[in-house]
Write an enzyme that holds these catalytic residues in place. Structure first.
Site, PDB file in Angstrom:
ATOM      1  N   GLY A 216       4.050  -0.396 -50.966  1.00  0.00           N
ATOM      2  CA  GLY A 216       4.348   0.087 -49.627  1.00  0.00           C
ATOM      3  C   GLY A 216       5.798  -0.162 -49.245  1.00  0.00           C
ATOM      4  N   SER A 217       6.018  -0.414 -47.974  1.00  0.00           N
ATOM      5  CA  SER A 217       7.385  -0.488 -47.457  1.00  0.00           C
ATOM      6  C   SER A 217       8.173  -1.697 -47.943  1.00  0.00           C
ATOM      7  CB  SER A 217       7.361  -0.472 -45.924  1.00  0.00           C
ATOM      8  OG  SER A 217       6.915   0.789 -45.459  1.00  0.00           O
ATOM      9  N   THR A 218       7.511  -2.696 -48.539  1.00  0.00           N
ATOM     10  CA  THR A 218       8.282  -3.810 -49.105  1.00  0.00           C
ATOM     11  C   THR A 218       9.212  -3.298 -50.206  1.00  0.00           C
ATOM     12  OG1 THR A 218       6.531  -4.367 -50.692  1.00  0.00           O
ATOM     13  CG2 THR A 218       6.506  -5.523 -48.570  1.00  0.00           C
ATOM     14  N   PHE A 219       8.834  -2.179 -50.852  1.00  0.00           N
ATOM     15  CA  PHE A 219       9.669  -1.644 -51.929  1.00  0.00           C
ATOM     16  C   PHE A 219      10.965  -1.040 -51.396  1.00  0.00           C
ATOM     17  CE2 PHE A 219      11.067   1.344 -55.192  1.00  0.00           C
ATOM     18  CZ  PHE A 219      10.992   0.540 -56.332  1.00  0.00           C
ATOM     19  N   LYS A 220      11.038  -0.799 -50.096  1.00  0.00           N
ATOM     20  CA  LYS A 220      12.273  -0.255 -49.527  1.00  0.00           C
ATOM     21  C   LYS A 220      13.461  -1.197 -49.735  1.00  0.00           C
ATOM     22  CE  LYS A 220       9.712   2.531 -46.183  1.00  0.00           C
ATOM     23  NZ  LYS A 220       9.167   2.617 -44.816  1.00  0.00           N
TER      24      LYS A 220
END
Length: 484
Positions: A216-220
């Protein structure tokens, strides 16, 4: 000597030679194969003929040995708070072999390792009973307790690292199991083993190392690192070329932002703070699949990690343009273990240097002499020191005034990133709640954490990285800081 006697003598000599060849073949050539055969109980009987050495945390053993009654195995393994430590130690069973540290370090724990040859030889002359050596881990007991209790009855995992050394400080996975329940070889042990294998919640799965999730957005954080490292953007407060709405390349699908947040041309700092899908999806497409794969690879994706326990490879896939854009926001076929995402946070916190994760600090002989000491090793350099510090500013803004406020710690600088990862066909399942973070002191960062929660009991609208995962990460970081 007459001819018949000579023939008999030659024949007997050939038989003796064949016997010698056969004996040496079995004892030396096939020794390892025969020792490891399931039918060979002698090896297992010898393994449990004396007390095993211990696995040590903070100077205290979390394992032990107890006498077995009514069995040809004299001792069996025991654990202190087995469910909490099982994801670290693994199990050691008279009937079902061993896993993780109990398996990898079996030679030291049984005393059979070549490093303990002198101790075994000396005990033959002194008459002392054989003893196993100890394995001293890097784990922090307070951090492990905070992780395990924070997860509670929810499915999930926590991995915590020391960014400066790579030492694993916590490794929790829930639901868990008690290795003591099947440490013997009785019918009761067999029943306990079968029950665990049939449990649909998979308590024996080490979710911190062996389960991959959409990050999810942690990969941003990785996508932002790729943008900085490839010179796509250099000013984290300058506007990005990010239209709203943003249509995925080559298809008619419009990428959505949660809650209609104002993401048009948002800066990198604001895009991370508000978790703008449109900004990071376009960055991933602008860079292209190969550059995204290269940057993810520098953080540890697409390769197995050995701690020494093996962690499954996290995957940033080779994919087409629309899927690559989605992978850039942690969706599509992008998959990561909690350990991997802790490594991402650790590399950022350590000014761009990623250290090799490890959990065995020392090995000790039975007399407590140290026979091995781990030396820290740099695994890679995912981003420059300058760009790492820019990314730190961005992650710290997320905690100060963004979605990660629940990770705030009084008097401590904390950086983080939330994530709510969709999964299931057409996002039909409840999302996963993620949080990655680090805490900083005057001497650098002593801890980086990744938390993932699979909370099947929560209402779908209540599932968020900031709500479910960030408080657990905060408590783990506090536990480490309080023990410094």
């Amino acid at each position: 000597m007459n001819k018949p006697l000579r023939r008999i003598a030659i024949f007997c000599g050939v038989l003796i030679l064949a016997l010698l060849v056969r004996t040496n073949y079995l004892q030396y050539v096939r020794a390892d194969e025969l020792n490891t055969r399931d039918e060979n109980r002698r090896v297992r009987i010898e393994r449990y003929a004396h007390e095993r050495g211990n696995i040590i945390v903070d100077g205290n053993p979390v394992t032990g040995s107890v006498e077995t009654k009514g069995s040809d195995f004299k001792y069996k393994r025991a654990w202190k708070n087995g469910p909490m430590w099982a994801p670290v130690t693994g199990y050691s069973s008279q009937a079902f072999d061993a896993s993780q540290l109990e398996s990898i370090e079996d030679g030291i724990l049984t005393g059979n390792d070549d490093q303990l040859f002198f101790d075994r030889t000396l005990s033959m002359f002194t008459g002392e009973k054989k003893q196993g050596g100890n394995v001293v881990t890097t784990l922090n007991a307070a951090a492990q307790k905070a992780a395990f209790q924070g997860l509670g009855d929810k499915k999930g995992a926590v991995a915590a690292l020391d960014p400066q050394t790579g030492a694993i400080l916590a490794l929790a996975s829930t639901p868990s199991y008690d290795p003591s329940t099947f440490a013997g070889n009785s019918d009761k042990d067999t029943k306990a083993w079968q029950t665990l294998l049939k449990d649909k919640d998979k308590p024996m799965l080490n979710r911190a190392l062996r389960e991959t999730y959409p990050p999810g957005s942690t990969f941003k954080v990785v996508t932002a690192a790729a943008a900085l490292e490839n010179g796509l953007y250099t000013d984290i407060d300058g506007k990005t070329d990010s239209p709203l709405p943003y249509r995925l390349p080559q298809v008619s699908t419009v990428l959505q932002n949660e809650g209609n947040i104002p993401c048009e041309n948002a800066s990198l700092r604001e895009a991370l703070r508000m978790s703008c899908n449109t900004v990071f999806g376009k960055i991933s497409d602008d860079l292209g699949n190969q550059k995204m794969m290269d940057e993810a690879g520098k953080f540890g994706f697409n390769k197995e990690i050995f701690t020494p326990v093996r962690a499954d490879a996290s995957i940033y896939p080779k994919d087409n343009r629309p899927q690559n854009a989605m992978a850039g926001i942690g969706q599509a076929s992008n998959r990561a273990t909690p350990l991997q995402m802790a490594m991402v946070a650790a590399a950022v916190a350590n000014d761009g240097k990623l250290m090799q994760p490890y959990m065995v600090a020392e090995r000790q002989a039975p007399n407590l002499d140290v026979i091995y000491t781990h030396e820290k090793e740099q695994l890679s350099q995912p981003l420059s020191g300058e760009n790492a510090q820019k990314l730190q500013q961005m992650m710290e803004t997320v905690v100060k005034s963004g979605t990660g406020k629940n990770a705030l710690i009084d008097g401590v600088t904390v950086g983080g990133k939330t994530g709510t990862a969709q999964h299931g066909l057409n996002n039909s399942e409840k999302p996963y709640a993620w949080f990655i973070s680090y805490a900083k002191t005057a001497n650098g960062s002593p801890v980086a954490v990744a938390v993932v929660v699979e909370d099947s009991q929560a209402n779908r609208d209540d599932v968020s990285g900031g709500g479910l995962a960030a408080p657990i990460a905060r408590d783990v970081m506090k536990a480490v800081l309080d023990n410094k």
